[in-house]
Design an enzyme around this catalytic site. Sequence first.
Site, mmCIF file in Angstrom:
data_model
loop_
_atom_site.group_PDB
_atom_site.id
_atom_site.type_symbol
_atom_site.label_atom_id
_atom_site.label_comp_id
_atom_site.label_asym_id
_atom_site.label_seq_id
_atom_site.Cartn_x
_atom_site.Cartn_y
_atom_site.Cartn_z
ATOM 1 C CE LYS A 58 -28.526 22.598 28.509
ATOM 2 N NZ LYS A 58 -28.220 21.316 29.611
ATOM 3 C CB SER A 62 -29.810 24.227 32.353
ATOM 4 O OG SER A 62 -29.097 23.426 31.851
ATOM 5 C CB SER A 121 -28.284 21.119 33.905
ATOM 6 O OG SER A 121 -28.309 22.382 34.045
#
Lengths: 494, 100, 499
Positions: free
Chosen positions: A79, A159, A183
Amino acid sequence: MTDLTELGVAAIRDGVAKGDFTAREVAEAFNANVAAASALNAFIVTTPEKALEAAGAVDADRAAGKALGSMAGVPIGMKDLFATQGVQTTAASHILGGFVPPYESTVSSNLWAAGAGMLGKLNLDQFAMGSSNETSYFGNVISPWRSRDSNAELAPGGSSGGSSTAVSARLAPAATGTDTGGSIRQPAAFTGITGVKPTYGRCSRWGVVAFASSLDQAGPMARDIRDCAIMLGAMAGFDPKDSTSLDMPVPDWEAALNADLKGKKVGIPREYRMDGMDAEIEASWEQGKAWLRDAGAEIVDISLPHTKYALPAYYIIAPAEASSNLARYDGVRYGLRDLPEGAGLQDMYAATRAAGFGDEVKRRVLIGTYVLSAGFYDAYYTQAQKVRTLIARDFAEAFEQCDVILAPTTPSAAFPLGDKSDDPLSMYLNDVFAVPASLAGLPALSVPAGLTQSGLPLGLQIIGKAFDEQGVMNAGLAIEQRANFSAKPDRWWA
Amino acid sequence: MSVDKQTVAKIASLARIRMDDDELERMVPELNNILAWVEQLGEVDCSGVEPMTAVIPNTLRLRADVVDADPLTGGGIRDKVLANAPAPEHGFFGVPKVIE
Amino acid sequence: MSDYRIQGETGEWEVVIGLEVHAQVTSHSKLFSGASTTFGAEPNAQVSLIDAAMPGMLPVPNAECIRQAVRTGMAIEAQINKFSRFDRKNYFYADLPQGYQISQLYHPIVGEGSLVIEADEKAGIPQPKTIGIERIHVEQDAGKLMHDQHPTMSYVDLNRCGVALMEIVSMPHMTSPAEAGAYVRKLRSILRYVGSCDGNMEEGSMRADVNVSVRKVGAAELGTRTETKNVNSVRFVMAVIEQEARRQVDLIEEGGTVVQETRLYDPDKNETRSMRSKEDAHDYRYFPDPDLLPLELDDAFLEECRASLPELPDAKRARYTGELGLTDYNAAQLTAEVETFARFETLLAATASQLDKSGADVATQVANWTLSVAPGVLKSLGDEAQMEFNTAAANAAILKLVDAGTVSGGQAKEIYEIVLRTGREPDEIAETEGLKQQSDTGAIEAEIDKVLEANPDKVAEYRGGKDKLFGFFVGQTMKAMQGKANPQVINELLKAKLG
């Protein structure tokens, strides 16, 4: 030969160790899938050479008879919230455009040390603020899933939307996520994969671009529970560089996985059953209870009385922390600088931040600034932190009656991109089931439970006691074994 | 409590985010929606409740006073510190001239 | 209440002063990072990723900084808070990379304490005065901006950024520039005794924010105060108060009102001016730093802090006047600076040991030597003095010669000079350089007899009651002995003969 990209973490690790295939072959296979999937926009930067380099090192170690790490030969997606030395790290923002960290986050360091390799930096909601991956400066991530009823592009969740997409689309066997208010779990649920948010403090926050410090926690996203257990074992550990890091040993979660829940009690929080709840979500929750009962657990009714207030408390605390955490993006030391003609220092700040932050980030920074400002601090921030104490207390009391809690992960399956982007509040409500565990710092996961009638994945959430990742993953495993979730998206993008 | 355009302008200035009139106008109802919604917290009786300080029981660890004990948290890395600077100047960060 | 007054058109005004002193904590590394705190490094050479506020960087507190703050609190007999927290003070400035300063607002580490400033008649402080201290908290220092290196740019150096400071906040208990000056000096002395701050004001280790307000004499309400930031000497603190009080009185009397604001002092012009750049920074949005957990101090830690405290200025002074029998003046002089009392105590121990006497027996002699004799010689020698020869043992050896009557005060100085130039032994110098006074009663007696024989008239006058002539006989005898006779022996012999 099997398609290596259908393999998960454990299978790759074991296959490489046994010599069924080389780490390089694995890396090449995933690199190829990544290269063919640009339509999904899951990656901000791809680093095929990094994946090959790490694979080469693993193959060399194996040839030399050296011991291999727990993630040896497993290429993963990172990420883009984790700082990676020498590789652009943006948090999907414009303000960090071109930022190349001279340091490596603790979590990513741990993963590389365990033998993992990096396929690239995964797209996300800007500064991890969002639930649909529509706030990235680098564009929306497109879910690989499509409804049977329409070809509308769907949200991969947020997210960690790049992470969920990459894993479910077989661009990576696993990816890192971060969970501030859902998330990891919400995108995992939307894409039919498994995601674990460990206890706050298990994974070091050092080198992870901060959103809300008291909530941010990194965790694994992968195909199944075992893969998550392996990867979390590699990510977690005490870090003296993080004052909130837990100074306790990391258990061998994989070795202790056990789906037999005899003697365990599973709590069902009555406040999670909300008016107008989606029938398919409710059915899936009921199914979850039946599976856990089948695994030997006793189902008990519990109460988490302040559930209703978790989301509003979260939307004070997280923006407040964010407004301060994001103050460092000022155009002085790194990232974007917007210096209008004749501008002074403070004008430069205002221009840089106006140009560098997206709308959702601005909205949250403003909310956070407002709730901390003179005259409002007690009414908003202090009250929210008190409510947070009550929410944590609710959980503590509930855990006197049960070992883990079962709940839906999300109030619905994935929604089409654009569906909620004009209405911040309805977007926020997507995390209604995920946020309470975040506020209490508790370990929680989402595991695939089945498909809706439109063919979209649904997840079930397990929440556990602090430090009891094992209990959470064991319950998750019991569901996984019974759900037999094997659906995967059609490969329409390549 | 609700905010008007002037208040939003003040907050934006405090947060150092330049906003033109259109943006301010657009932000007003958005922020008010969110604020009205979070204000339901006022319903909760929090008498005698302490605000949360540590989400997981844990106390602050102190580190030993040693210079550059860990290269990741020590100094002596000027090149790294300046590597991403938009306007590095002779070992300094350059910013528009400040009048104090 | 001091009698410091400002004469205005409308009457007499008094001034109320509070000081926030920022003292750099003595530590090797910064408050939240491992970067060095050494003064004078190349720009940005002592900056960690944390100090530069790189994304994802986190603070970890330095135990030594916490320890020093606690010890300082104990030294002012303050309440030590076993539970404290770090808060973020949010504002944007180029010397503050995080966009917030980590400080302590809601739960400081040290609560209320006090210190006593000494009486100083000349400065208008008729008796000792207790000045309350509201709190001490620990916080990060900011970086430094340079404005004169480039026509359109300021340069940012973050070397100081993140260095630990103690902010020591006084109560508004001072009412004259002299009191404020005495407070800063006393505080500096305590910090240096404790070792928590080097007190070096030139290098910025200690700065004061000076809060000043004025009110009509006898008024109950405090006036609006201004805060003049970063004043870096005792003299300037006093000057700021004088200037600011005068300015405020003039302003009010002209019909204006004092604005609560931040001001800067310009020593060249000796005036304060409003600091425009900080004008809009008053909503600091303090909140507990979520990167840091509450700081909880255990009893063992506190015990170590207490046990490691040295004797403090007030206690030392009392001991010097009491136990050692020194004068108030000497005690005050000796205890003012750490270096002075350290020199004194070392020499006292060495002298007592060489003379096999108690400290009290030699204290006055050692004090005089330390405060006046030795500094005089050192000053006259200037660069010629080689300080490595200036050992306690050598000094004590000279004092021993004086004590035994072997050398006179003047000879002692000469010997000291030679020691400082050459490093030779005092005993050997006295011997070879003829720097010894004659204590041989036979030789002295012979000279006395000659003097008395040569001055029969004066002898008669003396015996007739003119006591003052005694000095004349001493002088004549000493002259005959070429100044090398022990004056005490001369006195005794003369008295007996003239008796």
